[in-house]
Design an enzyme around this catalytic site. Structure first.
Site, PDB file in Angstrom:
ATOM      1  N   PRO A   1     -18.457  18.655  12.474  1.00  0.00           N
ATOM      2  CA  PRO A   1     -18.831  19.422  11.283  1.00  0.00           C
ATOM      3  C   PRO A   1     -20.097  18.879  10.632  1.00  0.00           C
ATOM      4  CG  PRO A   1     -16.947  18.001  10.799  1.00  0.00           C
ATOM      5  CD  PRO A   1     -17.221  17.872  12.264  1.00  0.00           C
ATOM      6  N   ASP A   2     -20.823  19.758   9.939  1.00  0.00           N
ATOM      7  CA  ASP A   2     -21.946  19.238   9.154  1.00  0.00           C
ATOM      8  C   ASP A   2     -21.414  18.794   7.795  1.00  0.00           C
ATOM      9  OD1 ASP A   2     -21.678  21.531   7.636  1.00  0.00           O
ATOM     10  OD2 ASP A   2     -23.569  22.437   8.236  1.00  0.00           O
TER      11      ASP A   2
ATOM     12  N   ARG B   1     -22.688  19.982   4.436  1.00  0.00           N
ATOM     13  CA  ARG B   1     -22.795  20.824   3.244  1.00  0.00           C
ATOM     14  C   ARG B   1     -22.510  22.296   3.470  1.00  0.00           C
ATOM     15  NH1 ARG B   1     -26.285  16.764   3.088  1.00  0.00           N
ATOM     16  NH2 ARG B   1     -26.014  15.336   1.348  1.00  0.00           N
TER      17      ARG B   1
ATOM     18  N   ASP C   1     -23.963  10.592  15.410  1.00  0.00           N
ATOM     19  CA  ASP C   1     -23.013  10.880  16.494  1.00  0.00           C
ATOM     20  C   ASP C   1     -23.487  10.412  17.866  1.00  0.00           C
ATOM     21  OD1 ASP C   1     -24.949  12.820  17.228  1.00  0.00           O
ATOM     22  OD2 ASP C   1     -23.923  14.399  16.106  1.00  0.00           O
TER      23      ASP C   1
ATOM     24  N   HIS D   1     -30.504   7.493   9.773  1.00  0.00           N
ATOM     25  CA  HIS D   1     -29.303   7.137   9.030  1.00  0.00           C
ATOM     26  C   HIS D   1     -28.386   6.249   9.863  1.00  0.00           C
ATOM     27  CE1 HIS D   1     -29.878  10.811   6.155  1.00  0.00           C
ATOM     28  NE2 HIS D   1     -30.825   9.905   6.065  1.00  0.00           N
TER      29      HIS D   1
HETATM   30  P1  OAD Z   1     -26.159  19.266   5.976  1.00  0.00           P
HETATM   31  O1  OAD Z   1     -24.727  19.586   6.168  1.00  0.00           O
HETATM   32  O2  OAD Z   1     -26.622  18.941   4.619  1.00  0.00           O
HETATM   33  O3  OAD Z   1     -27.041  20.500   6.487  1.00  0.00           O
HETATM   34  C1  OAD Z   1     -26.824  21.110   7.715  1.00  0.00           C
HETATM   35  C2  OAD Z   1     -27.750  22.307   7.823  1.00  0.00           C
HETATM   36  O4  OAD Z   1     -27.619  22.844   9.121  1.00  0.00           O
HETATM   37  C3  OAD Z   1     -27.409  23.409   6.841  1.00  0.00           C
HETATM   38  O5  OAD Z   1     -28.625  23.970   6.368  1.00  0.00           O
HETATM   39  C4  OAD Z   1     -26.637  24.421   7.697  1.00  0.00           C
HETATM   40  O6  OAD Z   1     -26.813  25.747   7.260  1.00  0.00           O
HETATM   41  C5  OAD Z   1     -27.292  24.229   9.031  1.00  0.00           C
HETATM   42  N1  OAD Z   1     -26.450  24.505  10.189  1.00  0.00           N
HETATM   43  C6  OAD Z   1     -25.146  24.190  10.392  1.00  0.00           C
HETATM   44  N2  OAD Z   1     -24.752  24.525  11.633  1.00  0.00           N
HETATM   45  C7  OAD Z   1     -25.835  25.073  12.241  1.00  0.00           C
HETATM   46  C8  OAD Z   1     -26.085  25.617  13.536  1.00  0.00           C
HETATM   47  N3  OAD Z   1     -25.146  25.654  14.492  1.00  0.00           N
HETATM   48  N4  OAD Z   1     -27.323  26.097  13.794  1.00  0.00           N
HETATM   49  C9  OAD Z   1     -28.290  26.074  12.837  1.00  0.00           C
HETATM   50  N5  OAD Z   1     -28.120  25.563  11.609  1.00  0.00           N
HETATM   51  C10 OAD Z   1     -26.914  25.065  11.313  1.00  0.00           C
HETATM   52  O7  OAD Z   1     -26.515  18.133   7.030  1.00  0.00           O
HETATM   53  P2  OAD Z   1     -27.782  17.163   7.019  1.00  0.00           P
HETATM   54  O8  OAD Z   1     -28.988  17.864   6.517  1.00  0.00           O
HETATM   55  O9  OAD Z   1     -27.846  16.539   8.353  1.00  0.00           O
HETATM   56  O10 OAD Z   1     -25.865  11.223   5.346  1.00  0.00           O
HETATM   57  O11 OAD Z   1     -27.306  16.076   5.959  1.00  0.00           O
HETATM   58  C11 OAD Z   1     -28.139  14.987   5.663  1.00  0.00           C
HETATM   59  C12 OAD Z   1     -27.340  13.761   5.330  1.00  0.00           C
HETATM   60  O12 OAD Z   1     -26.405  14.074   4.296  1.00  0.00           O
HETATM   61  C13 OAD Z   1     -26.479  13.261   6.452  1.00  0.00           C
HETATM   62  O13 OAD Z   1     -27.188  12.440   7.358  1.00  0.00           O
HETATM   63  C14 OAD Z   1     -25.411  12.492   5.724  1.00  0.00           C
HETATM   64  C15 OAD Z   1     -25.178  13.367   4.523  1.00  0.00           C
HETATM   65  O14 OAD Z   1     -24.847  12.698   3.361  1.00  0.00           O
HETATM   66  C16 OAD Z   1     -25.215  10.075   5.693  1.00  0.00           C
HETATM   67  O15 OAD Z   1     -25.751   9.100   5.431  1.00  0.00           O
HETATM   68  C17 OAD Z   1     -23.927  10.024   6.388  1.00  0.00           C
END
Ligand code: OAD
Length: 419
Positions: free
Chosen positions: A92-93, A95, A168, A185
C-alpha cells in the site's frame, strides 16, 4: 511553517522543538533563502538576471517526451519515485484515501498516524512499528513494470540516477545498480543497533526473523533497540541525496510529493530540464503565490507551462505507454516476464533474492541514514498541508488514462513564451 517537523499535519504540541527554524529545506526558501527570493522576484518582475529557459520538448505530451528521449539530446534521465510505483506489487502507499497506510492505522493506537515513523516515538514505543512491519511484510518481492522500465533506462545507459522514497527494496530486486540508486528514505535491506556506541549492523534475514517472531529486535551485542535503516521523521537523509543533478529529463512516478526534502528535488534540476509526472493524480504543483514569485512547483496547465507534462493513470500503464513510444514495449514486457519467472522459480524468496550482507558488516552502500549525518544531512519532514489536497482538488477525474490527451489542450507554441 511546520514543514520541518513531523507535527506538520497536526500543529505543534506545546513544547515541541521547532526543527523547522534551522531547517528550511522543507520550504521554497531553500538554503540561501532571502537571496534566492530576491533573485526570483527580480527575474520575474523586471526581467533581470533570470535564466530564461528555452523549451526543450517539441510538445508538452508523453509523445513529446518520447521524441526527446529518442533524440540524442537526452542523455541523463533522473527518476524520482514513491510508494505509487509499488502498489501494483501489493504494497500500500501512504496517503491514498481508504487504501493508504495512514488511513488504516487505527488499531495501533497512535497519537497521530505519522508517529509510527517518528524516531522519538519509536524509541519509546517500538511495538507499533514492528507490528505494522509484520503486517505489511511483502509475501514476495516482485518489482512492477515501472521498476523494470527504470531497469531498461539503466540498461540503455540513460539512467543517471534513481531517487526513491520507498523502503521495499524493489529497485534493487529489479536490478538497479546501487551506485545509481539513492534510497532517500533508507531501506529495510539493513538494520542497525540504535545505540551510538554500538551501531551493530544486521541483515534483512535477521530482521525478518525478529519481525515474524513478534519480538522487538534487540542487539545481540548490547541489547539496544535495532531499527531497520529506514529514515524516520526527524532523521537525516543520506548525504548522496544532496548531490547536484545534471539531468536532461526528470521522470517523477508514484509520489504525492508531500514530504520534504525529497519533494524539493523537482526544483533542483536545471530550469530547462523537462519534468514528466506519471501518477494517478497531479502532484507537485506550487500554490499560485509561489508560482508568481518564480518558485518552481510543477506547472502543467498554465499559459507559462513550458516543460512539465502530467500523464495521469497508473505507473505501470504510463511506463508501458512510454515504452511503446520508444519502441521498447516488447522488450519491457519480456524483461518483466523473465524476471518474474525467475522470482517465482525461487519460490517467493522473502528476501527478494538479493544477496544478504553478512551480519555485522559495515554498511557500505550509503543506504544507512545514520552513516550520513554529515553537514549536508537534512531531517525528513512532513510538509505544509495544502499542496496534496490542492493537487487532488485539481485532478480531473475525466482524464484518468489520458496519456497524450492530457496535454492536448496545451499549445506548445504558447508555452514557449513562459519563464
Ligand atoms: P504517498 O502515499 O504520499 O503518495 C503516493 C502517490 O502515488 C499518490 O499521489 C497516489 O495517488 C499515487 N499512486 C498510488 N498508486 C498508484 C499507481 N498504481 N499508479 C500511479 N500512481 C499511484 O507516497 P509517497 O509520496 O511515496 O516516508 O510518500 C512519501 C513518504 O511519506 C514516504 O516515503 C513515507 C511517508 O511518510 C517514510 O519515511 C516512511
Amino acid at each position: 511553517d511546520t514543514s520541518g517537523t513531523p507535527w506538520g499535519h497536526f500543529g505543534d504540541p506545546p513544547g515541541t522543538p521547532r526543527e523547522s527554524f534551522g531547517d528550511t529545506s522543507g520550504t521554497p526558501w531553500g538554503r540561501s533563502g532571502g537571496l534566492e527570493l530576491l533573485r526570483a522576484l527580480l527575474s520575474r518582475t523586471l526581467g533581470l538576471g533570470g535564466d530564461r529557459a528555452e523549451p526543450v520538448l517539441d510538445e508538452l505530451s508523453l509523445a513529446g517526451v518520447g521524441r526527446f528521449i529518442k533524440s540524442d539530446r537526452c542523455k541523463n534521465i533522473v527518476c524520482m519515485v514513491g510508494a505509487g510505483i509499488s502498489t501494483s506489487a501489493g504494497i500500500p502507499d501512504f496517503r491514498s484515501p481508504g487504501t493508504g497506510l495512514y488511513s488504516n492505522l487505527q488499531s495501533y493506537n497512535l497519537p497521530y498516524p505519522e508517529a509510527i515513523f517518528e524516531i522519538g516515538f519509536f524509541k519509546k514505543h517500538p511495538e507499533p512499528f514492528f507490528a505494522l512491519a509484520r503486517e505489511l511484510y511483502p509475501g514476495q518481492f516482485k518489482p512492477t513494470v515501472c521498476h523494470y522500465f527504470m531497469r531498461l533506462l539503466q540498461d540503455k545507459g540513460l539512467l543517471l540516477r534513481c531517487y526513491t522514497q520507498n523502503i521495499d527494496t524493489l529497485e534493487r530486486v529489479a536490478g538497479l545498480d546501487p551506485e545509481l540508486l539513492v534510497e532517500a528514505h533508507g531501506t529495510f535491506f539493513t538494520s542497525h543497533c540504535l545505540r551510538a556506541s554500538c551501531r551493530q549492523s544486521y541483515s534483512l534475514a535477521w530482521m525478518r526473523e525478529r519481525i515474524f517472531s513478534s519480538l522487538v529486535p534487540k542487539c545481540e551485542k548490547c541489547q539496544g533497540l535495532v531499527k531497520p535503516d529506514i529514515v524516520f521523521f526527524g532523521e537525516n537523509l543520506p548525504s548522496r541525496f544532496f548531490a547536484l543533478l545534471e539531468s536532461t529529463l526528470l521522470i517523477i512516478m508514484g509520489t504525492s510529493l508531500q514530504v520534504q526534502p525529497f519533494a524539493s528535488l523537482i526544483s533542483r534540476v536545471p530550469t530547462n530540464t523537462p519534468r514528466l509526472l506519471i501518477n494517478k493524480e497531479k502532484t507537485g504543483q506550487s500554490d499560485p503565490l509561489m508560482s508568481l514569485m518564480g518558485f518552481g512547483g510543477m506547472d502543467f496547465d498554465s499559459d507559462k507551462a513550458y516543460r512539465d507534462v502530467a500523464w495521469l493513470g497508473d505507473c505501470d500503464s504510463g511506463c508501458l505507454a512510454l515504452a511503446e513510444l520508444l519502441g521498447w514495449k516488447e522488450e519491457l514486457e519480456e524483461l518483466v516476464q523473465r524476471e518474474h519467472a525467475a522470482i517465482d522459480a525461487k519460490g517467493g524468496d522473502r528476501d527478494g533474492g538479493i544477496p544478504q550482507k553478512p551480519q555485522g558488516d559495515e554498511d557500505k552502500d550509503g543506504g544507512s541514514p545514520k552513516k550520513s549525518l554529515g553537514d549536508e544531512g537534512k531531517a525528513q519532514s512532513e510538509p505544509k498541508k495544502g499542496l496534496g489536497s490542492k493537487a487532488k482538488a485539481e485532478k480531473d477525474p475525466k482524464k484518468p488514462q489520458g496519456g497524450d490527451k492530457d496535454k492536448a489542450e496545451n499549445d506548445p507554441e504558447k508555452s514557449r513564451g513562459g519563464q
